[in-house]
Design a protein around this motif. Structure first.
Motif, short mmCIF file in Angstrom:
data_model
loop_
_atom_site.label_atom_id
_atom_site.label_comp_id
_atom_site.label_asym_id
_atom_site.label_seq_id
_atom_site.Cartn_x
_atom_site.Cartn_y
_atom_site.Cartn_z
N SER A 1 26.04 -23.43 -22.35
CA SER A 1 26.60 -23.19 -23.69
C SER A 1 27.56 -21.99 -23.74
O SER A 1 28.30 -21.85 -24.70
N GLY A 2 27.49 -21.13 -22.73
CA GLY A 2 28.31 -19.91 -22.77
C GLY A 2 27.69 -18.81 -23.62
O GLY A 2 28.26 -17.73 -23.77
N LYS A 3 26.51 -19.07 -24.20
CA LYS A 3 25.84 -18.03 -25.02
C LYS A 3 25.14 -17.03 -24.11
O LYS A 3 24.72 -17.37 -23.01
N THR A 4 25.01 -15.78 -24.58
CA THR A 4 24.31 -14.77 -23.78
C THR A 4 22.80 -14.98 -23.92
O THR A 4 22.33 -15.66 -24.84
N PHE A 5 22.03 -14.35 -23.02
CA PHE A 5 20.57 -14.48 -23.08
C PHE A 5 20.08 -13.98 -24.44
O PHE A 5 19.18 -14.55 -25.04
N LYS A 6 20.69 -12.88 -24.91
CA LYS A 6 20.25 -12.29 -26.17
C LYS A 6 20.50 -13.25 -27.33
O LYS A 6 19.63 -13.45 -28.19
N GLU A 7 21.66 -13.87 -27.34
CA GLU A 7 21.97 -14.82 -28.42
C GLU A 7 20.98 -15.99 -28.40
O GLU A 7 20.56 -16.47 -29.46
N ILE A 8 20.60 -16.40 -27.21
CA ILE A 8 19.66 -17.52 -27.09
C ILE A 8 18.28 -17.09 -27.60
O ILE A 8 17.62 -17.83 -28.35
N GLU A 9 17.86 -15.90 -27.22
CA GLU A 9 16.55 -15.41 -27.70
C GLU A 9 16.53 -15.35 -29.23
O GLU A 9 15.55 -15.73 -29.86
N GLU A 10 17.66 -14.91 -29.80
CA GLU A 10 17.72 -14.83 -31.27
C GLU A 10 17.71 -16.23 -31.90
O GLU A 10 17.01 -16.49 -32.87
N GLU A 11 18.47 -17.13 -31.30
CA GLU A 11 18.56 -18.50 -31.84
C GLU A 11 17.19 -19.17 -31.87
O GLU A 11 16.88 -19.92 -32.80
N PHE A 12 16.37 -18.88 -30.85
CA PHE A 12 15.08 -19.58 -30.75
C PHE A 12 13.88 -18.71 -31.13
O PHE A 12 12.74 -19.11 -30.89
N ALA A 13 14.15 -17.57 -31.76
CA ALA A 13 13.04 -16.68 -32.16
C ALA A 13 12.10 -17.44 -33.08
O ALA A 13 12.54 -18.11 -34.03
N GLY A 14 10.81 -17.40 -32.80
CA GLY A 14 9.82 -18.04 -33.67
C GLY A 14 9.68 -19.53 -33.44
O GLY A 14 8.86 -20.19 -34.09
N ARG A 15 10.48 -20.10 -32.57
CA ARG A 15 10.36 -21.55 -32.33
C ARG A 15 9.55 -21.82 -31.06
O ARG A 15 9.41 -20.96 -30.21
N GLY A 16 9.03 -23.02 -30.93
CA GLY A 16 8.11 -23.34 -29.83
C GLY A 16 8.83 -23.74 -28.56
O GLY A 16 10.02 -24.06 -28.58
N TYR A 17 8.09 -23.74 -27.46
CA TYR A 17 8.65 -24.12 -26.16
C TYR A 17 9.16 -25.57 -26.19
O TYR A 17 10.18 -25.88 -25.57
N GLY A 18 8.43 -26.45 -26.89
CA GLY A 18 8.82 -27.87 -26.94
C GLY A 18 10.22 -28.03 -27.49
O GLY A 18 11.05 -28.76 -26.93
#
Ligand code: TYM
Length: 332
Positions: free
Chosen positions: A253-270
């Protein structure tokens, strides 16, 4: 000639193309092909160091050629060829093997790994494999070699061999540099995130292949091994599975690790696994369809590899003649 720098890289047609080879190598080749003189090779001679099935090697070689083109490598702008079509590779390999030391070849981690996996077939080709790779690179005076991190040691060995040769005969070879991507240089197996994703892995559940159907790709992602926590956070040491998925998502996606962590904060592994799988499917769908289309056009593929071999032969032949002259071989 232009004054662009030169790139050489290759992939073995020893198995189906994986997400590891795509993110670690091909994706960068496509980017770099805009600004460099590029040689992209299908290294079939490297693929016989372990026992193989001839018909399968033939099929995979052509399939890989179709995949290179489908991934966006234009055969008009890049020299795309099959290693065994240019005999200078084998010839320079012999010369360089007289300038490669037994000790340094014994220290190659890939040799150690492969000989541990093939105890009943530790052949000399497996041992001198990195010398053939040095010949590939040095024949074209490559400045840069875009590879995943597992090949860094081999490119460094190519530099050592070139240095040794140049030390005796003057500036014959250009000194190549490995080019390793910041993200995607080491994609791990989905079923065992402590291990590299590898096309020769018997556990196919850990691999994602370019030619797999979207359903199969999604299934492998959904089954990816993670950990017993719930947070989507990059921590390669303690959370190798999730960190691998973050790395894949970032490279795609070209997103940074930090952006990804923020995007999926509070969401499940599935949720996260499905999102990574979908991103890969979306990236690959058009490429897969294009590769299937090109595969059917045998005449086109033949024209491409013939033209590629001709161009490669011209450059490689010049280097080889220079090397032979330096060595004192009488000119033909
Ligand atoms: P090969 O065929 O094993 O892999 C092809 C390329 O894909 C990269 N790669 C990966 N990158 C990230 N994560 C992974 N899990 C992963 N698996 C594979 C590899 O680093 C490589 O860039 N010896 C080479 C082929 C070769 C070559 C060369 C490369 C022969 N001659 C000259 C460069 C220059 C090999 O076995 O790659």
């Amino acid at each position: 000639m232009n004054n662009k720098k030169t790139i050489f890289s290759g992939i073995q047609p020893s198995g189906a193309l994986t997400l590891g080879s795509y993110l670690g190598a091909i994706k960068n080749w496509v980017e770099m092909s805009k600004n460099y003189n590029c040689y992209y090779c299908i290294v079939d001679m490297h693929a016989i160091t372990v026992r193989h099935t001839p018909a399968e090697l033939r099929r995979r070689t052509l399939e890989q050629l179709a995949q290179y083109i489908a991934c966006g490598l234009d055969p008009e702008k890049n020299t795309i060829f099959i290693q065994s079509h240019v005999s200078a590779h084998a010839e320079l390999c012999w010369v360089l093997s007289c300038y490669a030391m037994f000790g340094e070849l014994s220290r190659m981690t890939q040799f150690k790994d492969k000989s541990a996996k093939n105890v009943d077939n530790i052949n000399a080709g497996l041992f001198t494999y990195p010398v053939l790779m040095a010949a590939d690179i040095l024949l074209y005076n490559a400045d840069l070699v875009p590879v995943g991190s597992d090949q860094k040691q081999h490119v460094e060995l190519a530099r050592d061999i070139a240095n040794r040769f140049n030390g005796v005969y003057g500036d014959v070879f250009t000194m190549p540099e490995p080019y390793i991507p910041k993200v995607g240089a080491r994609i791990m197996s989905l079923s065992n995130p402590e291990k590299k994703m590898s096309k020769s892995d018997e556990d196919t559940g850990g691999c994602v292949y370019l030619m797999q159907s979207p359903e199969e790709i999604m299934r492998n992602f959904k089954r990816a091994v993670t950990d017993s926590e719930t947070s989507i956070r990059y921590d390669a040491e303690n959370k190798p599975g999730i960190s691998n998925l973050i790395q894949i998502y970032s490279a795609v996606s070209g997103k940074t690790f930090k952006e990804i962590e923020e995007e999926f904060a509070g969401r499940g592994y599935g949720d996260f696994k499905a999102a990574v799988g979908e991103a890969v499917v979306e990236m690959w769908c058009p490429i897969r369809e294009e590769a299937q289309r090109i595969m059917k056009d045998k005449a086109y593929l033949e024209a491409v590899y013939r033209q590629g071999a001709q161009r490669a032969e011209y450059v490689a032949g010049k280097t080889l003649r220079k090397v032979y002259k330096k060595l004192g071989f009488v000119a033909r």
